[in-house]
Design a protein around this motif. Sequence first.
Motif, mmCIF file in Angstrom:
data_model
loop_
_atom_site.group_PDB
_atom_site.id
_atom_site.type_symbol
_atom_site.label_atom_id
_atom_site.label_comp_id
_atom_site.label_asym_id
_atom_site.label_seq_id
_atom_site.Cartn_x
_atom_site.Cartn_y
_atom_site.Cartn_z
ATOM 1 N N GLY A 346 96.768 28.535 52.503
ATOM 2 C CA GLY A 346 95.853 28.842 53.742
ATOM 3 C C GLY A 346 94.387 28.779 53.180
ATOM 4 N N ASP A 347 94.499 29.175 51.609
ATOM 5 C CA ASP A 347 93.118 29.169 51.005
ATOM 6 C C ASP A 347 92.608 27.825 50.815
ATOM 7 O OD1 ASP A 347 93.181 31.992 50.796
ATOM 8 O OD2 ASP A 347 94.148 31.652 48.604
ATOM 9 N N ILE A 348 93.499 26.719 50.656
ATOM 10 C CA ILE A 348 93.074 25.417 50.466
ATOM 11 C C ILE A 348 92.401 24.804 51.937
ATOM 12 C CG2 ILE A 348 93.607 22.966 50.278
ATOM 13 C CD1 ILE A 348 95.958 24.105 48.487
ATOM 14 N N LEU A 349 93.133 25.323 52.883
ATOM 15 C CA LEU A 349 92.508 24.996 54.131
ATOM 16 C C LEU A 349 91.057 25.604 54.598
ATOM 17 C CD1 LEU A 349 95.761 24.822 56.404
ATOM 18 C CD2 LEU A 349 94.621 23.007 55.325
ATOM 19 N N ASP A 350 91.028 26.837 54.110
ATOM 20 C CA ASP A 350 89.861 27.594 54.378
ATOM 21 C C ASP A 350 88.714 27.232 53.337
ATOM 22 O OD1 ASP A 350 90.840 29.058 56.311
ATOM 23 O OD2 ASP A 350 91.503 30.728 55.104
ATOM 24 N N GLY A 351 89.027 26.419 52.457
ATOM 25 C CA GLY A 351 87.895 25.943 51.335
ATOM 26 C C GLY A 351 87.566 27.060 50.502
ATOM 27 N N LYS A 352 88.512 28.008 50.050
ATOM 28 C CA LYS A 352 88.425 29.076 49.066
ATOM 29 C C LYS A 352 89.412 28.995 47.876
ATOM 30 C CE LYS A 352 89.317 33.294 50.028
ATOM 31 N NZ LYS A 352 90.776 33.534 48.977
ATOM 32 N N ARG A 353 89.050 29.385 46.676
ATOM 33 C CA ARG A 353 90.137 29.725 45.883
ATOM 34 C C ARG A 353 90.916 30.851 46.001
ATOM 35 N NH1 ARG A 353 88.345 32.158 40.236
ATOM 36 N NH2 ARG A 353 90.669 32.782 40.189
ATOM 37 N N THR A 354 92.014 30.807 45.676
ATOM 38 C CA THR A 354 93.051 32.151 45.363
ATOM 39 C C THR A 354 92.631 32.951 44.277
ATOM 40 O OG1 THR A 354 94.540 30.758 46.406
ATOM 41 C CG2 THR A 354 95.259 32.720 45.302
ATOM 42 N N TRP A 355 92.660 34.460 44.387
ATOM 43 C CA TRP A 355 92.598 35.188 43.596
ATOM 44 C C TRP A 355 93.839 36.269 43.184
ATOM 45 C CZ3 TRP A 355 87.854 35.462 41.341
ATOM 46 C CH2 TRP A 355 86.576 35.048 41.974
ATOM 47 N N ARG A 356 93.826 36.624 42.016
ATOM 48 C CA ARG A 356 95.236 37.235 41.578
ATOM 49 C C ARG A 356 95.509 38.292 42.616
ATOM 50 N NH1 ARG A 356 99.522 35.957 39.102
ATOM 51 N NH2 ARG A 356 98.401 34.748 37.793
ATOM 52 N N HIS A 357 94.727 39.215 42.960
ATOM 53 C CA HIS A 357 94.990 40.206 43.670
ATOM 54 C C HIS A 357 95.523 40.027 45.077
ATOM 55 C CE1 HIS A 357 90.747 39.539 45.225
ATOM 56 N NE2 HIS A 357 91.265 40.176 46.545
ATOM 57 N N GLU A 358 95.299 38.603 45.580
ATOM 58 C CA GLU A 358 95.672 38.151 46.819
ATOM 59 C C GLU A 358 97.110 37.792 46.518
ATOM 60 O OE1 GLU A 358 91.912 36.296 48.810
ATOM 61 O OE2 GLU A 358 92.745 35.265 47.374
ATOM 62 N N LEU A 359 97.463 37.227 45.759
ATOM 63 C CA LEU A 359 98.946 36.762 45.238
ATOM 64 C C LEU A 359 99.908 38.113 45.307
ATOM 65 C CD1 LEU A 359 98.599 34.091 42.568
ATOM 66 C CD2 LEU A 359 99.126 33.734 45.003
ATOM 67 N N SER A 360 99.188 39.374 44.941
ATOM 68 C CA SER A 360 99.932 40.338 44.585
ATOM 69 C C SER A 360 100.420 40.964 45.922
ATOM 70 C CB SER A 360 99.276 41.519 43.698
ATOM 71 O OG SER A 360 98.118 41.842 44.426
ATOM 72 N N LYS A 361 99.730 40.796 46.986
ATOM 73 C CA LYS A 361 99.862 41.013 48.439
ATOM 74 C C LYS A 361 100.647 40.275 49.200
ATOM 75 C CE LYS A 361 95.451 43.482 48.186
ATOM 76 N NZ LYS A 361 93.954 43.877 48.884
ATOM 77 N N SER A 362 101.029 39.046 48.813
ATOM 78 C CA SER A 362 101.624 37.934 49.732
ATOM 79 C C SER A 362 103.008 38.287 49.490
ATOM 80 C CB SER A 362 101.400 36.860 49.072
ATOM 81 O OG SER A 362 99.837 36.397 49.110
ATOM 82 N N ASN A 363 103.707 37.703 50.664
ATOM 83 C CA ASN A 363 105.180 37.782 50.598
ATOM 84 C C ASN A 363 105.877 36.741 49.396
ATOM 85 O OD1 ASN A 363 105.954 39.185 53.070
ATOM 86 N ND2 ASN A 363 104.668 37.974 54.302
ATOM 87 N N VAL A 364 105.345 35.682 49.256
ATOM 88 C CA VAL A 364 105.620 34.710 48.247
ATOM 89 C C VAL A 364 105.016 35.224 46.817
ATOM 90 C CG1 VAL A 364 105.751 32.503 47.701
ATOM 91 C CG2 VAL A 364 105.556 32.837 50.131
ATOM 92 N N LYS A 365 105.869 35.597 45.981
ATOM 93 C CA LYS A 365 105.544 35.988 44.562
ATOM 94 C C LYS A 365 105.831 34.955 43.850
ATOM 95 C CE LYS A 365 104.402 40.323 45.393
ATOM 96 N NZ LYS A 365 104.502 40.524 47.051
ATOM 97 N N PRO A 366 104.730 34.421 43.059
ATOM 98 C CA PRO A 366 104.838 33.463 42.145
ATOM 99 C C PRO A 366 106.101 33.639 41.064
ATOM 100 C CG PRO A 366 102.513 34.011 42.242
ATOM 101 C CD PRO A 366 103.569 34.925 42.873
ATOM 102 N N THR A 367 107.031 32.638 40.910
ATOM 103 C CA THR A 367 107.986 32.647 39.813
ATOM 104 C C THR A 367 107.639 32.268 38.497
ATOM 105 O OG1 THR A 367 108.898 30.680 40.635
ATOM 106 C CG2 THR A 367 109.989 32.597 41.426
ATOM 107 N N LEU A 368 106.583 31.479 38.440
ATOM 108 C CA LEU A 368 105.876 31.043 37.146
ATOM 109 C C LEU A 368 104.799 32.411 37.085
ATOM 110 C CD1 LEU A 368 105.371 29.248 34.894
ATOM 111 C CD2 LEU A 368 103.628 28.103 36.219
ATOM 112 N N LYS A 369 105.107 33.213 36.061
ATOM 113 C CA LYS A 369 104.350 34.648 36.244
ATOM 114 C C LYS A 369 103.078 34.241 35.554
ATOM 115 C CE LYS A 369 107.750 36.908 37.842
ATOM 116 N NZ LYS A 369 107.574 37.480 39.189
ATOM 117 N N ASP A 370 102.626 33.591 34.523
ATOM 118 C CA ASP A 370 101.351 33.298 33.641
ATOM 119 C C ASP A 370 100.595 32.163 34.508
ATOM 120 O OD1 ASP A 370 103.478 31.150 32.971
ATOM 121 O OD2 ASP A 370 102.355 31.012 31.004
#
Length: 465
Positions: A346-370
């Motif tokens: 969604g951030d790609i489509l909106d033309g913005k970068r993703t921030w770490r705090h946004e990932l922490s609130k998502s349903n999809v949690k990254p399995t590549l932690k670093d």
Amino acid sequence: MKYDLIIVGSGPSGIFTALELIKRKSNIKMLIIEKGKPVNERHCPKSEIGHCVNCKPSCAITTGFSGAGAFSDGKLSLSYEVGGDLPELIGSDLAQELINYTDKVYLELGADEKIEGIGSNDLIKEIRKNAIKAGLKLVDCPIRHLGHEKAHELYYKIQTYLADNGVDMMFGTECKNLVIEDKICKGVIIEGKNGEETITADEIVIATGRRGADWLEKLCTQHNIAHKPGTVDIGVRVECRNEIMEKVNEALYESKLIGYPKPWKNKVRTFCQNPGGFVAQENYDNDLAVVNGHSYKGKKSENTNLAILVSHNFTEPFNQPIEYAQAVGMLTNMLGASHIMVQRFGDILDGKRTWRHELSKSNVKPTLKDAVAGDITAAMPYRAMTNIIEFIKMLDIVVPGFASTETLLYSPELKFYSNKVRMDKNLNTNIKGLHCLGDSSGWTRGLMMASIMGVLMGRKLSGDE
């Protein structure tokens, strides 16, 4: 030192060459030269400390006995239609016969008897119907899943079997060059304890995998080994919740979908799907960090990951596709401070970068932690990125929710098998006594097709086809 056969690289194509020769009771004296470690000594520190330490002299995931494939997810594709162009060289009937034979060998060694991707006909029909609506082709392919941890056990059996049957193995040994005189390959030059050493043999097999594709390309140029630039794949690793992929995972385990999105209609495909899997990082000698994915038989995550790859076929005068793909990867690494980058769709489509705090609130949690949250579009070529975006939208018709805001895209995912060595159906190059197998040859992609190329080589060298 003098051998009948030297095999450079101990991935599936190399070890199945040796395995088939032993099974056919050949008396050929063999040596396997491997840059990495034995399979029982391959270990990634990241599992304990939580982040990549860029191991030297080589990455334990990409280098060592059994190659990179067994340390990803260990899937065996059981159809000749999947896994590269080898059927074009040897014929589809022979390719399928070799797959059936090699599959039995894997079973004898302890592979899981369960085959994924068969049955559930009504569900597969539904998926295919939706794929057609989306303009995608669904490729049927039964899958035998070894699993990340089970693959280790299986390949350790092969390693022990080869050693017990007289195959010499040099680990931690780098092959620097080939000895070629008058268009005859007579041996290899290795980096030994006392400097460079030459080892001679009547037959040389190069089987260095995708990991050694660029090295082999340089040798082809240096020694006039007939070859041509092939396809290079540039893409991303996509991760979403298992619930989104539930039907596809149940019916197919791995969905192999191919499309040609507008406006350029380049070939784009899914690859290496891992239900309940984990996204992983791999490192190359030039410190290039690339993303991959793997799955276990026992341990499962809440997510499914898969690659989306865009095929690039270059024409004259350009002849450096591997270097091109590496440059894309290095630029991404630069932006991610030598880490894999991750961004929400969604951030790609909106033309913005993703921030770490946004990932922490998502349903999809990254399995590549670093993985570093950021903007992968700042490094990905426009054409490749547009193809990926349009392909994801097409996939959303097959898998509703795939193109959701929270779907994660990791970069760079690169496949280095661009260089294609010219060979005849007997796997002979234009250099007498030299054979090139597996993914580094440009003819195969994946565990099974590389394995059957090794089986065929073993049959040719034994003189018993």
